[in-house]
Design a protein around this motif. Structure first.
Motif: not given
Length: 585
Positions: A122, A124, A131-132, A134-136, A144, A149-150
């Motif tokens: 994965r 990110r 932010e890097a 984090s989860d969506i 995204n 970006r994830d």
């Protein structure tokens, strides 16, 4: 017999050459339509490892090897790599800092564990550490949107994987397959940008201002992709209003660049009249103002003539959108997001913009031999000036009204702009607030706003300027290049509004570059008097600075400037201009 054999060999060779020529890859076939990318690619080694999931070095082993400069090539040496080792419960991860915001992707070079099956990882990307990490989700707004970006990808055994197309500074990599070993030889960021020289420059005795000038220039440089974007993570679109500060920065730093015309023409071609560019009436007005300022700097009459038909029709449309000496614009009525809940302020700003646009239109129509249209524009602008709308506390409106000559700049500054110093500034319209302060001769006040407001982003770890910013956010916030400690605010994840809530907030937005062109125009004192910079005026305004120097690109060459404040308060200037550029003082 021998002679016949020789002839056969020759015929076979000719036939082979013919067959080969017919099987050339399409890239060599002149009939195959292709486009060359205007950007270059550079590979960046991580500057540091911010975080790993493993504190015991059992699931993340030898991570420091990934800070060594790589080659992008897998090999059979089987040395100097990092191992990520997973089990059913633990999925190891690493967070990298590449040192500065970039546009691009990431390259992973793998080694050769015993299991040769591809491995899922994965990836990110983040403009901030938070932010890097984090989860969506719908909690902190990570998305995204516009750029992935994830996401999860497979990486090969003993090979190279290149993936990604977003704006980021930080990247987190997690091994997500259980009971696997990922051997990473290299992790490098792929930096995509236009390889163009910085022709303009600015230096002074204030290093903070120097850094702000450079950061604004770099912010716009990143957004000069195949088109001129507003942001490299989001929205990655040609928003015409956003372009005006960007184009002023490009004129100041890079001089003429094809990305400007390409983007202006794209906006024109996809917006048949009576439509508004980007659906926003003000953005069609910005298109006119950009062309006026672009022509002043570059003097490209051939390019301007290509706009003539559309320009004249657009000016007719704008004139038709006036009523009782007031603007009566439809479409989305918008200046910038922070002012969007102040309809009276928006009306005042649009009215001022209408005056500015019609006056610019008259200037362009005179150049284009459209005297009747120039007269019509001047007459309508004169009529609009008979009405002065209420500012309603809006710094955006006050700035535009002052720049349009509808209210005295000194009044706008004293009654509105200077109140609370940088309170209620915005990264987009902050440029016009600075312009209005300069018109009011408040250079020291403008310099302090640049230091405090744009400098406040630098204090929070910024390497590019943001979509929006409020100094109040910084009171209890951790910088973007750190894990957010307990009890601290997340400057990226906890703030924002409208389209830029929380982590969706862009931390690289070209419209925020205003101080770069402002410092050159007002501190170095460069103003263009004749199209193509054939005549320029240089009148420095050092404010509280003791010296400033820099360069300014013109179509005829680079102007070199240095100003030094003397003991009696006067300023000594040294100016070196290329042949063909007349300098007035």
């Amino acid at each position: 017999m021998k002679k016949n054999f020789t002839i056969l060999c020759c015929l076979f060779g000719m036939l082979s050459q013919y067959v080969y020529s017919q099987q050339l890859p399409p890239i060599f076939d002149k009939s195959f339509e292709s486009q060359k990318d205007s950007r270059v690619r550079q590979y960046l080694t991580p500057r540091r490892i911010v975080w790993t999931s493993d504190k015991t070095s059992t699931s993340v082993v030898d991570a420091q090897n990934l800070l060594k400069k790589g080659t992008g090539q897998a090999d059979l040496v089987h040395k100097n790599f990092c191992k990520l080792i997973s089990n059913e419960q633990e999925k190891p991860g690493i967070l990298f800092d590449f040192g500065k915001e970039i546009q691009g992707g990431i390259q992973l070079v793998t080694d050769q564990p015993s299991n040769q099956k591809p491995i899922h990882v994965r990836i990110r990307f983040g403009e901030s550490v938070s932010e890097a990490m984090s989860d969506i989700d719908t909690i902190q707004g990570a998305t995204n949107d516009h750029a992935m970006r994830d996401f999860v990808v497979e990486v090969p055994w003993l090979g190279v994987m290149q993936v990604g197309n977003s704006g980021f500074r930080f990247a987190r990599i997690d091994l997500i397959d259980p009971n696997r070993e990922l051997q990473l030889k290299e992790v490098r960021a792929i930096f995509e940008y236009r390889d163009i020289p910085y022709l303009g420059s600015f230096k002074s005795n204030d290093e903070r201002l120097n850094q702000i000038w450079n950061t604004g220039a770099y912010t716009v440089h990143l957004n000069m992709q195949e088109y001129l974007w507003d942001g490299i993570k989001r929205d990655r679109l040609v928003w015409v209003g956003d372009m005006h500060p960007e184009v002023m920065t490009i004129n100041t730093v890079f001089g003429k660049n094809e990305v400007v015309a390409k983007s202006l023409d794209q906006a024109r071609d996809i917006t048949p009249l009576p439509g508004w560019m980007n659906g926003i009436s003000a953005y069609s007005m910005w298109w006119v103002l950009i062309h006026r300022d672009l022509y002043r700097n570059q003097g490209d009459l051939e390019y301007l003539r290509k706009q003539q038909k559309y320009l004249v029709a657009l000016l007719d449309l704008l004139i038709a959108k006036t009523k009782d000496n007031k603007e009566n614009l439809d479409g989305t009525r918008f200046l910038d997001w922070p002012s969007s809940e102040n309809p009276k302020g928006i009306h005042a700003g649009l009215h001022a913009m209408m005056v500015m646009t019609l006056e610019a239109g008259a200037e362009l129509c005179t150049i284009l031999d459209e005297p009747a249209q120039a007269t019509k524009c001047k007459a309508t602008a004169t009529q609009l000036k008979l009405y002065v709308p209420e500012v309603n506390g809006s710094k955006q409106a006050a700035a535009l009204l002052a720049l349009a000559g509808l209210i005295p700049a000194e009044q706008a500054n004293t009654e509105v702009l200077a109140k609370g110093d940088c309170e209620n500034f915005s990264t987009f319209y902050g440029y016009y607030m600075l312009q209005a302060k300069a018109k009011a001769k408040d250079y020291t006040g403008a310099l302090n706003c640049i230091r405090n407001y744009w400098g406040g982003m630098l204090d929070m770890g910024a390497t590019t300027f943001w979509e929006d910013f409020d100094l109040a956010w910084t009171k209890n916030a951790a910088p973007i290049d750190e894990l957010v400690p307990d009890g601290k605010d997340d400057i990226h994840g906890d703030f924002g509004a409208y389209c830029y809530k929380n982590l969706r907030h862009s931390l690289c937005h070209g419209w925020a570059s205003g101080p770069t062109s402002w410092l050159t125009e007002h501190v170095l004192g460069v103003s263009v008097l004749e199209p193509g910079c054939k005549t320029i005026r240089i009148q420095p305004n050092l404010g509280d600075l003791t010296w400033a120097e820099g360069t300014y690109p013109t179509p005829l060459g680079i102007v070199k400037i240095r100003h030094e404040k003397q003991a009696d308060g006067s300023v000594k200037s040294t100016i070196d201009a290329p042949k063909g550029v007349k300098v007035l003082r």
